[in-house]
Scaffold this motif. Structure first.
Motif, PDB file in Angstrom:
ATOM      1  N   PRO A 116       4.598 -30.695  40.909  1.00 33.36           N
ATOM      2  CA  PRO A 116       4.768 -29.457  41.679  1.00 33.36           C
ATOM      3  C   PRO A 116       5.947 -28.609  41.224  1.00 33.36           C
ATOM      4  O   PRO A 116       6.063 -27.441  41.614  1.00 33.36           O
ATOM      5  CB  PRO A 116       4.972 -29.963  43.111  1.00 33.36           C
ATOM      6  N   GLU A 117       6.812 -29.178  40.397  1.00 32.90           N
ATOM      7  CA  GLU A 117       7.985 -28.444  39.933  1.00 32.90           C
ATOM      8  C   GLU A 117       7.689 -27.544  38.740  1.00 32.90           C
ATOM      9  O   GLU A 117       8.527 -26.717  38.355  1.00 32.90           O
ATOM     10  CB  GLU A 117       9.100 -29.431  39.553  1.00 32.90           C
ATOM     11  N   VAL A 118       6.511 -27.688  38.136  1.00 28.94           N
ATOM     12  CA  VAL A 118       6.190 -26.929  36.921  1.00 28.94           C
ATOM     13  C   VAL A 118       5.541 -25.603  37.279  1.00 28.94           C
ATOM     14  O   VAL A 118       4.556 -25.556  38.035  1.00 28.94           O
ATOM     15  CB  VAL A 118       5.266 -27.739  35.990  1.00 28.94           C
ATOM     16  N   ASP A 119       6.087 -24.525  36.727  1.00 23.13           N
ATOM     17  CA  ASP A 119       5.500 -23.193  36.843  1.00 23.13           C
ATOM     18  C   ASP A 119       4.457 -23.059  35.734  1.00 23.13           C
ATOM     19  O   ASP A 119       4.798 -23.001  34.546  1.00 23.13           O
ATOM     20  CB  ASP A 119       6.597 -22.139  36.690  1.00 23.13           C
ATOM     21  N   LEU A 120       3.183 -23.014  36.096  1.00 19.42           N
ATOM     22  CA  LEU A 120       2.122 -23.026  35.094  1.00 19.42           C
ATOM     23  C   LEU A 120       2.131 -21.778  34.219  1.00 19.42           C
ATOM     24  O   LEU A 120       1.853 -21.855  33.019  1.00 19.42           O
ATOM     25  CB  LEU A 120       0.758 -23.174  35.769  1.00 19.42           C
ATOM     26  N   VAL A 121       2.442 -20.631  34.802  1.00 18.43           N
ATOM     27  CA  VAL A 121       2.478 -19.404  34.005  1.00 18.43           C
ATOM     28  C   VAL A 121       3.586 -19.494  32.958  1.00 18.43           C
ATOM     29  O   VAL A 121       3.389 -19.178  31.779  1.00 18.43           O
ATOM     30  CB  VAL A 121       2.675 -18.174  34.910  1.00 18.43           C
ATOM     31  N   ALA A 122       4.770 -19.956  33.383  1.00 15.35           N
ATOM     32  CA  ALA A 122       5.877 -20.112  32.437  1.00 15.35           C
ATOM     33  C   ALA A 122       5.550 -21.158  31.377  1.00 15.35           C
ATOM     34  O   ALA A 122       5.860 -20.980  30.192  1.00 15.35           O
ATOM     35  CB  ALA A 122       7.154 -20.489  33.185  1.00 15.35           C
ATOM     36  N   LEU A 123       4.894 -22.247  31.806  1.00 18.24           N
ATOM     37  CA  LEU A 123       4.507 -23.291  30.853  1.00 18.24           C
ATOM     38  C   LEU A 123       3.568 -22.739  29.791  1.00 18.24           C
ATOM     39  O   LEU A 123       3.730 -23.026  28.598  1.00 18.24           O
ATOM     40  CB  LEU A 123       3.827 -24.439  31.602  1.00 18.24           C
ATOM     41  N   SER A 124       2.603 -21.932  30.190  1.00 19.52           N
ATOM     42  CA  SER A 124       1.604 -21.429  29.245  1.00 19.52           C
ATOM     43  C   SER A 124       2.207 -20.542  28.169  1.00 19.52           C
ATOM     44  O   SER A 124       1.601 -20.352  27.114  1.00 19.52           O
ATOM     45  CB  SER A 124       0.522 -20.653  29.993  1.00 19.52           C
ATOM     46  N   LYS A 148      -7.903 -21.470  30.480  1.00 20.80           N
ATOM     47  CA  LYS A 148      -7.122 -20.679  31.427  1.00 20.80           C
ATOM     48  C   LYS A 148      -5.792 -21.372  31.748  1.00 20.80           C
ATOM     49  O   LYS A 148      -5.623 -22.580  31.514  1.00 20.80           O
ATOM     50  CB  LYS A 148      -7.904 -20.484  32.718  1.00 20.80           C
ATOM     51  N   ILE A 149      -4.873 -20.608  32.316  1.00 22.91           N
ATOM     52  CA  ILE A 149      -3.589 -21.186  32.756  1.00 22.91           C
ATOM     53  C   ILE A 149      -3.833 -22.268  33.800  1.00 22.91           C
ATOM     54  O   ILE A 149      -3.186 -23.324  33.800  1.00 22.91           O
ATOM     55  CB  ILE A 149      -2.673 -20.081  33.299  1.00 22.91           C
ATOM     56  N   GLY A 150      -4.783 -22.012  34.696  1.00 23.47           N
ATOM     57  CA  GLY A 150      -5.069 -22.979  35.743  1.00 23.47           C
ATOM     58  C   GLY A 150      -5.709 -24.264  35.264  1.00 23.47           C
ATOM     59  O   GLY A 150      -5.858 -25.210  36.035  1.00 23.47           O
ATOM     60  N   HIS A 151      -6.072 -24.311  33.983  1.00 22.41           N
ATOM     61  CA  HIS A 151      -6.648 -25.528  33.412  1.00 22.41           C
ATOM     62  C   HIS A 151      -5.588 -26.426  32.786  1.00 22.41           C
ATOM     63  O   HIS A 151      -5.928 -27.439  32.177  1.00 22.41           O
ATOM     64  CB  HIS A 151      -7.705 -25.169  32.364  1.00 22.41           C
ATOM     65  N   LEU A 152      -4.324 -26.049  32.923  1.00 22.42           N
ATOM     66  CA  LEU A 152      -3.218 -26.875  32.448  1.00 22.42           C
ATOM     67  C   LEU A 152      -2.804 -27.823  33.576  1.00 22.42           C
ATOM     68  O   LEU A 152      -2.596 -27.386  34.713  1.00 22.42           O
ATOM     69  CB  LEU A 152      -2.019 -26.007  32.042  1.00 22.42           C
ATOM     70  N   LEU A 153      -2.700 -29.112  33.256  1.00 22.68           N
ATOM     71  CA  LEU A 153      -2.407 -30.121  34.270  1.00 22.68           C
ATOM     72  C   LEU A 153      -1.182 -30.950  33.869  1.00 22.68           C
ATOM     73  O   LEU A 153      -1.303 -32.073  33.374  1.00 22.68           O
ATOM     74  CB  LEU A 153      -3.621 -31.044  34.457  1.00 22.68           C
ATOM     75  N   PRO A 154       0.028 -30.422  34.064  1.00 25.56           N
ATOM     76  CA  PRO A 154       1.231 -31.199  33.757  1.00 25.56           C
ATOM     77  C   PRO A 154       1.492 -32.233  34.842  1.00 25.56           C
ATOM     78  O   PRO A 154       1.331 -31.960  36.042  1.00 25.56           O
ATOM     79  CB  PRO A 154       2.336 -30.129  33.737  1.00 25.56           C
ATOM     80  N   VAL A 155       1.890 -33.427  34.442  1.00 28.22           N
ATOM     81  CA  VAL A 155       2.187 -34.490  35.403  1.00 28.22           C
ATOM     82  C   VAL A 155       3.670 -34.835  35.339  1.00 28.22           C
ATOM     83  O   VAL A 155       4.400 -34.393  34.448  1.00 28.22           O
ATOM     84  CB  VAL A 155       1.314 -35.734  35.146  1.00 28.22           C
ATOM     85  N   THR A 156       4.120 -35.634  36.298  1.00 31.32           N
ATOM     86  CA  THR A 156       5.553 -35.854  36.467  1.00 31.32           C
ATOM     87  C   THR A 156       6.202 -36.612  35.318  1.00 31.32           C
ATOM     88  O   THR A 156       7.412 -36.507  35.121  1.00 31.32           O
ATOM     89  CB  THR A 156       5.832 -36.608  37.782  1.00 31.32           C
ATOM     90  N   ASP A 157       5.423 -37.378  34.536  1.00 32.36           N
ATOM     91  CA  ASP A 157       6.028 -38.102  33.414  1.00 32.36           C
ATOM     92  C   ASP A 157       6.157 -37.244  32.159  1.00 32.36           C
ATOM     93  O   ASP A 157       6.576 -37.718  31.113  1.00 32.36           O
ATOM     94  CB  ASP A 157       5.254 -39.385  33.106  1.00 32.36           C
ATOM     95  N   GLY A 158       5.767 -35.959  32.270  1.00 31.83           N
ATOM     96  CA  GLY A 158       5.902 -35.045  31.143  1.00 31.83           C
ATOM     97  C   GLY A 158       4.640 -34.841  30.340  1.00 31.83           C
ATOM     98  O   GLY A 158       4.576 -33.916  29.515  1.00 31.83           O
TER      99      GLY A 158
END
Length: 251
Positions: A116-124, A148-158
């Motif tokens: 939940p800490e990852v900003d998907l737009v910034a990540l993309s 799409k940006i919403g298809h990115l799934l970052p998890v807590t272990d990186g």
């Protein structure tokens, strides 16, 4: 081990192997529907052998026809994308199988809880993220028409997963993605090594056999050609001049 999982010749971690077995053999119970999806996408609980997990179930019967992909093939393309991801060692696609379910045969994929800490737009938009760079190469191989940006799934272990690979593996160049920040730049050595593994696995026959369960021979040959082209010219591809470069909506 599930018969339809791409496992031949692969060293699959025990946790992922257990997830594949659960997805294939567990009792599937629908909890709700993801209403933002264009095709029927059901959020489920799956139980078996004392284990329990959440997953996404996309029945073939719930697929909306598309003009540029054969009807009823999207679920299988998601399974094929998992096979390529696993064979290359990218682990972009979560564990995915084809199985029967409450609404007939469909794709069943392990649910991924996002960091939940990852900003998907910034990540993309990042150019220094190794997982994102590998995802861009994976998308080039499978010819992903909808990253799409919403298809990115970052998890807590990186680690970074991706989802919604139903519109992949077209014969024509259809790469459509939000990840163009490396276009024309040299591929990392790690990506080249992954492509060599894919080429070897295709030549050995087992990966092509796995893909043939879900793709046509021409689509498999086109995938083989994309791998060969990336190895001959190890650079990130450019957008097509005849195809929209970015999916809509991009998020």
């Amino acid at each position: 081990m599930p018969d339809n999982a791409a496992t031949a010749g692969l060293d699959i971690p025990d946790g992922e192997r257990a997830a594949l077995e659960l997805l294939e053999r567990g009792a599937l119970e629908v909890e709700g529907r993801l209403v933002g999806a264009s095709n029927a996408t059901l959020y489920c609980t799956i139980k078996g052998g004392g284990a329990e997990a959440n997953c996404v179930y996309k029945p073939v019967a719930g697929e909306r026809p598309l003009w540029d992909f054969p009807t009823g093939t999207l679920a299988g393309r998601e399974v094929a994308a998992y096979a390529v991801s696993r064979a290359a060692g990218w682990n972009v696609a979560p564990p995915t199988v084809m199985r029967d379910g409450p609404f007939g045969p469909g794709m069943c994929q392990l649910w991924i809880d996002l960091d939940p800490e990852v900003d998907l737009v910034a990540l993309s938009r990042r150019s220094d993220h190794a997982g994102l760079r590998e995802m861009a190469v994976f998308d080039a191989v499978v010819n992903n028409a909808d990253r799409k940006i919403g298809h990115l799934l970052p998890v807590t272990d990186g680690h970074l997963y991706g989802c919604d690979h139903g519109v992949c593996f077209a014969e024509e160049y259809k790469l459509r993605t939000v990840l163009w920040q490396w276009r024309g730049k040299a591929l990392p050595r790690r990506s080249v090594e992954a492509l060599r593994r894919l080429a070897d696995d295709m030549a050995a026959g087992w990966l092509a056999d796995e893909l043939s369960k879900h793709l046509t021979r021409r689509e498999i040959n086109a995938t083989r050609s994309r791998v060969a082209k990336l190895l001959k010219h190890p650079t990130y591809p450019y957008p097509s001049e005849d195809w929209p470069a970015i999916p809509w909506p991009p998020v």
